[in-house]
Motif scaffolding. Structure first.
Motif, mmCIF file in Angstrom:
data_model
loop_
_atom_site.group_PDB
_atom_site.id
_atom_site.type_symbol
_atom_site.label_atom_id
_atom_site.label_comp_id
_atom_site.label_asym_id
_atom_site.label_seq_id
_atom_site.Cartn_x
_atom_site.Cartn_y
_atom_site.Cartn_z
ATOM 1 N N SER A 10 0.825 -1.210 0.000
ATOM 2 C CA SER A 10 0.000 0.000 0.000
ATOM 3 C C SER A 10 0.857 1.256 0.000
ATOM 4 O O SER A 10 0.362 2.350 -0.250
ATOM 5 C CB SER A 10 -0.928 0.019 1.217
ATOM 6 O OG SER A 10 -0.160 0.017 2.404
ATOM 7 N N GLN A 11 2.137 1.111 0.299
ATOM 8 C CA GLN A 11 3.046 2.254 0.313
ATOM 9 C C GLN A 11 4.410 1.835 -0.216
ATOM 10 O O GLN A 11 4.747 0.644 -0.234
ATOM 11 C CB GLN A 11 3.223 2.791 1.744
ATOM 12 C CG GLN A 11 1.997 3.511 2.294
ATOM 13 C CD GLN A 11 2.281 4.119 3.651
ATOM 14 O OE1 GLN A 11 2.852 3.454 4.528
ATOM 15 N NE2 GLN A 11 1.903 5.369 3.820
ATOM 16 N N VAL A 12 5.196 2.823 -0.634
ATOM 17 C CA VAL A 12 6.575 2.577 -1.058
ATOM 18 C C VAL A 12 7.508 3.421 -0.186
ATOM 19 O O VAL A 12 7.078 4.358 0.487
ATOM 20 C CB VAL A 12 6.802 2.944 -2.539
ATOM 21 C CG1 VAL A 12 5.869 2.192 -3.456
ATOM 22 C CG2 VAL A 12 6.678 4.461 -2.744
ATOM 23 N N ILE A 13 8.775 3.056 -0.223
ATOM 24 C CA ILE A 13 9.829 3.900 0.349
ATOM 25 C C ILE A 13 10.651 4.440 -0.818
ATOM 26 O O ILE A 13 10.979 3.699 -1.746
ATOM 27 C CB ILE A 13 10.708 3.104 1.331
ATOM 28 C CG1 ILE A 13 9.921 2.857 2.622
ATOM 29 C CG2 ILE A 13 12.019 3.815 1.606
ATOM 30 C CD1 ILE A 13 10.619 1.945 3.593
ATOM 31 N N LEU A 14 10.960 5.725 -0.775
ATOM 32 C CA LEU A 14 11.716 6.358 -1.852
ATOM 33 C C LEU A 14 13.163 6.603 -1.412
ATOM 34 O O LEU A 14 13.399 7.055 -0.286
ATOM 35 C CB LEU A 14 11.075 7.685 -2.244
ATOM 36 C CG LEU A 14 9.627 7.616 -2.752
ATOM 37 C CD1 LEU A 14 9.063 9.023 -2.979
ATOM 38 C CD2 LEU A 14 9.543 6.806 -4.035
ATOM 39 N N VAL A 15 14.084 6.296 -2.290
ATOM 40 C CA VAL A 15 15.502 6.617 -2.088
ATOM 41 C C VAL A 15 15.912 7.499 -3.258
ATOM 42 O O VAL A 15 15.654 7.144 -4.410
ATOM 43 C CB VAL A 15 16.369 5.348 -2.050
ATOM 44 C CG1 VAL A 15 17.847 5.711 -1.924
ATOM 45 C CG2 VAL A 15 15.953 4.434 -0.903
ATOM 46 N N THR A 16 16.513 8.641 -2.976
ATOM 47 C CA THR A 16 16.845 9.560 -4.057
ATOM 48 C C THR A 16 18.329 9.894 -4.079
ATOM 49 O O THR A 16 19.014 9.813 -3.056
ATOM 50 C CB THR A 16 16.076 10.894 -3.933
ATOM 51 O OG1 THR A 16 16.678 11.708 -2.908
ATOM 52 C CG2 THR A 16 14.618 10.671 -3.619
ATOM 53 N N HIS A 17 18.787 10.263 -5.258
ATOM 54 C CA HIS A 17 20.128 10.825 -5.385
ATOM 55 C C HIS A 17 20.025 12.181 -6.081
ATOM 56 O O HIS A 17 19.344 12.312 -7.104
ATOM 57 C CB HIS A 17 21.040 9.908 -6.196
ATOM 58 C CG HIS A 17 22.401 10.519 -6.468
ATOM 59 N ND1 HIS A 17 22.853 10.794 -7.734
ATOM 60 C CD2 HIS A 17 23.368 10.940 -5.618
ATOM 61 C CE1 HIS A 17 24.053 11.333 -7.662
ATOM 62 N NE2 HIS A 17 24.399 11.438 -6.391
ATOM 63 N N SER A 18 20.663 13.198 -5.501
ATOM 64 C CA SER A 18 20.809 14.509 -6.134
ATOM 65 C C SER A 18 19.458 15.085 -6.552
ATOM 66 O O SER A 18 18.536 15.180 -5.739
ATOM 67 C CB SER A 18 21.769 14.375 -7.324
ATOM 68 O OG SER A 18 22.080 15.637 -7.861
ATOM 69 N N MET A 19 19.310 15.441 -7.847
ATOM 70 C CA MET A 19 18.088 16.095 -8.292
ATOM 71 C C MET A 19 16.860 15.211 -8.120
ATOM 72 O O MET A 19 15.722 15.700 -8.135
ATOM 73 C CB MET A 19 18.230 16.542 -9.756
ATOM 74 C CG MET A 19 17.157 17.517 -10.214
ATOM 75 S SD MET A 19 17.400 18.089 -11.914
ATOM 76 C CE MET A 19 16.685 16.733 -12.837
ATOM 77 N N GLY A 20 17.072 13.891 -7.979
ATOM 78 C CA GLY A 20 15.945 13.003 -7.702
ATOM 79 C C GLY A 20 15.183 13.437 -6.462
ATOM 80 O O GLY A 20 13.971 13.205 -6.342
#
Lengths: 281, 489
Positions: B201-211
């Motif tokens: 029902s949910q996600v976890i987001l991992v970002t780099h830089s402009m992401g």
């Protein structure tokens, strides 16, 4: 003026500009040969100098060494070129490169080789260079019966048999730089009635109008597209899929600002008419 | 904004008894230029493939316009790549596998082979990566930058391989377009990802830089997305911009500015523009990258006006963008005008496309920062790197005394003065310091305006370059993903 891309041959009006870039891929991602041709004649030393500066502007961070060397073509006694080495992008290896400028009375071309190190690198460069002929030159005798001879745009040359050839050629209208045609080959044949503007296109696009009609062995479609941004004027986009046999197709993209749509017509009509008449496996 | 579900973990971090009842996909969002794109018609942007990028080097007069047109999202369409070339994975996976498990390489490779056996029926890692490229969209992200992180998270969170509870996805995107647009596309990607997993029902987001800006753009514009995100781990996010983005308009990507940058970064920057006019010519059309220009909070975080001597009394977003819109320095509109005069095609000149694009995209960037300035998910962790020489401010004391020397080579106009670089032609001083990752200054990477969960913002354990965070940072990312997977988070 007639052009060919593998087995597809097509025509364009003489005043369409030729700034086409195409590339051949070595198997297993081992390298590439980029050929850029232009009806922009220059003398050879000037072309070598400017093409080297252009190359260096991007690749300088990876440059290990470079040096000039001489090559032979049937039409020229000797040809000055530049070869050298670059670090690979992940800094785990090296690439060999060679930059070969070619000129004729009407044309100019630059061949850029970029390959993983191999013993026959310079031999490959020499062979491809010797086999190169512009459209206004007599074709040379193939130096190797094993090579695959292809006649891309404005030139012909031999490349190793297992290399993949270019799939796309681009042309620009001589009067307006943002009116252009792109001819792409070897995409899967579009099933009848399913041709679309493009799949998985990102960003918001508004389709102003759409017409799709059966056309020779494929489908021809026309869209007027608009990007909802203040500075983006509506574009006329045409796409035609012309079938060749059962499994191949040539896709022709045409693109112009809506206000300049008429400039697209001569090139578009010539390409489709010639494909219809001359395309053969 | 939201709280994650009650997900249990084994003490060593492997999924526990919750596996059968919950699924939380992990979605990785790359940075600028870090997605692999097919740009229609005829171009490929693939940072993993140097030979593909060679096509972006144009030798003839029409080529420069072709490159700009291909880079300009208003002129071309783009789709992320869905597969790697034949034989390519074999070459890349070896190096990624070697570095993905820094503490125990043998264990790492054994783990990877075991998972490959469970998932694709063979212990061939190449087959595993190719499989994930298709089903998890991994091929949309540049493997050379992010492959080790994707493999590390996937294998560490899902040690049994088959039927994973924490499947790792990549969301490559058209980095050329506005981060608002990409953020809304991310929201749709999240919805479709959740729909693929019955128990999710949910996600976890991992970002780099402009992401990171992409995620915040999505959160600010799509309330539904907020409810579908259990938490975010940002790495090296230029939350308030990066001075290097502005500096490119004055210098291009020329040396000696980025000595710490990896060869690949320099190459990509050179394609955007090695000299100021080429940089302005191409950048003017790039809505997303222009949103990396420092916003008003950048100066506030720095504690000094980052464009020194410009009388930036007002600290509003509008003030800094009005400054960028000035025709003369420190405005960048004049550089775009020069690029339009010297680089543009007849049609581009006739429609004032270059300056028009820059004006439009600056307006869009201004709106973007006004909207997202304090937006962050309630459960956000922030990781950054520092200790490398990084652009942080610029002094214009000598403006008006520009000296053109036709005999001098452009590369000789710059000289170093301590950590700074001085442009001897225009007397501009580029201040630099060892407080950043070579691209993003620490004051931006720490995301000072965002409410983040302690103990973050946390610096990387060693000084890592902006585009070279992984695999060294893999373990820290995993640590915070695991924290987001626990109720106390």
């Amino acid at each position: 003026m007639e052009f060919s891309l593998y087995f597809a041959r097509f025509s364009l009006p003489d005043d369409w500009r030729d700034t086409s870039t195409y590339r051949y891929l070595a198997p297993r991602g081992e390298g590439t040969l980029v050929v850029e041709t232009s009806r922009e004649p220059r003398d050879s030393p000037e072309l070598l100098q400017t093409s080297w500066e252009t190359f260096l502007a991007v690749w300088r961070p990876a440059l290990i060494y470079q040096k000039e060397f001489l090559l032979q073509r049937p039409t020229e006694p000797s040809l000055r070129a530049i070869e050298g080495e670059l670090t690979s992008l992940d800094a785990t290896g090296r690439h060999r490169f060679a930059l070969v400028p070619l000129v004729s009375t009407e044309w100019a071309a630059v061949m850029t080789f970029l390959l993983q190190p191999r013993q026959d690198f310079l031999a490959l460069v020499a062979r491809a260079t010797a086999s190169f002929a512009f459209a206004d030159e007599p074709p040379p005798v193939s130096p190797s019966p094993l090579a695959k001879r292809v006649r891309p745009y404005g030139a012909q040359l031999d490349i190793p048999r297992d290399w993949a050839g270019p799939t796309t050629l681009e042309f620009m209208d001589a009067e307006m730089d943002d009116v252009d045609l792109t001819i792409t080959i070897d995409e899967p044949m579009a099933p009848a009635g399913t041709i679309r503007w493009a799949s998985k296109v990102s960003g918001p696009i508004r389709i102003l109008h759409e017409t799709i009609t059966p056309s020779h062995s494929g489908w021809t479609a026309e869209w007027a597209l608009e990007r909802p941004r203040p500075h983006s004027s509506p574009y006329l986009v045409r796409k035609a899929a012309v079938g060749i046999g059962d499994h191949q197709k040539v896709t022709v993209y045409g693109r112009a600002p809506q206000t300049a749509g008429a400039r697209l017509d001569p090139g578009w009509n010539a390409v489709l008419a010639s494909l219809r008449a001359t395309t053969a496996p | 904004m939201t709280q994650s579900g009650n997900i249990g973990l084994h003490p060593d971090g492997a999924p526990a008894d919750s596996v059968s009842s919950l699924c939380v996909p992990i979605v990785f969002v790359p940075g600028v230029m870090g997605s692999r794109l097919r740009i229609l018609p005829g171009r490929t942007w693939d940072p993993d493939d140097a030979t593909a990028m060679g096509v972006w080097v144009s030798q003839f007069s029409g080529g420069k316009q072709k490159t700009r047109s291909a880079l300009r999202p208003a002129s071309t369409t783009a789709a992320t790549l869905t597969d790697f070339p034949d034989g390519w994975v074999t070459k890349k996976i070896d190096s990624a596998a070697d570095i993905a498990w820094p503490q125990d390489d043998v264990l790492g490779n054994a783990r990877c082979r075991a998972i490959a056996t469970a998932v694709v029926g063979t212990d061939d890692e190449d087959t595993l990566v190719r499989y994930y490229s298709e089903v998890r969209n991994w091929a949309s992200a540049a493997w050379g930058f992010y492959g080790s992180l994707l493999m590390y998270l996937e294998t560490m969170l899902n040690p049994s391989g088959d039927d994973p509870s924490f499947p790792v996805y990549a969301f490559g995107y058209d980095w050329r377009q506005s981060n608002t647009t990409s953020g809304l596309e991310l929201s749709r990607f999240i919805s479709s990802t959740i729909a693929r997993h019955t128990l999710a029902s949910q996600v976890i987001l991992v970002t780099h830089s402009m992401g990171g800006l992409v995620v915040r753009g999505g959160l600010a514009h799509d309330g539904f997305m907020v409810s579908r995100v259990a938490g975010v781990v940002h790495t090296a996010q230029p939350s308030n911009g990066a001075a290097v983005c502005y500096r490119g308009f004055l210098t291009g990507s020329r040396p000696p500015f980025d000595p710490m940058a990896a060869t690949k970064d320099k190459l990509l920057a050179n394609i955007i523009g090695a000299d100021p006019q080429s940089h302005a010519y191409n950048m003017s059309g790039l809505a997303g990258p222009l949103q990396l220009l420092p916003n008003s909070l950048y100066s506030q975080s720095l504690g000094v006006p980052w464009l020194e001597g410009q009388g930036l009394d007002s600290q509003s977003v509008s003030a800094i963008y009005n400054l960028y819109r000035r025709p003369s320095l420190p405005g960048i509109m004049g550089i775009a005008e020069a690029a339009e005069a010297n680089c543009a095609s007849k049609a581009e000149k006739a429609s004032h496309q270059v300056t028009g694009d820059l004006r439009d995209n600056l307006t869009e960037a201004e709106g973007f920062h006004q909207t997202v300035v304090n937006t962050a998910h309630d459960r956000t962790y922030v990781l950054f790197s520092t200790g490398l020489l990084t652009d942080h401010s610029i002094s214009f004391e000598g403006l008006g005394g520009v000296r053109e020397d036709p005999a001098a080579r452009p590369r000789d106009r710059y000289r170093r003065d301590g950590d700074d670089v001085i442009d001897d032609w225009s007397h501009i001083r580029f201040h630099r310091r060892f407080d950043g990752d070579g691209t993003v200054d620490e004051v931006s990477g720490r995301c000072p305006n965002l409410k983040v969960l302690p103990p973050t913002p946390e610096r990387a354990e060693s000084s890592l370059p902006h585009a070279g965070l992984f695999p060294v940072l893999n373990d820290q990312v995993l640590h915070y993903v695991r924290r987001l997977l626990t109720p106390s988070g």
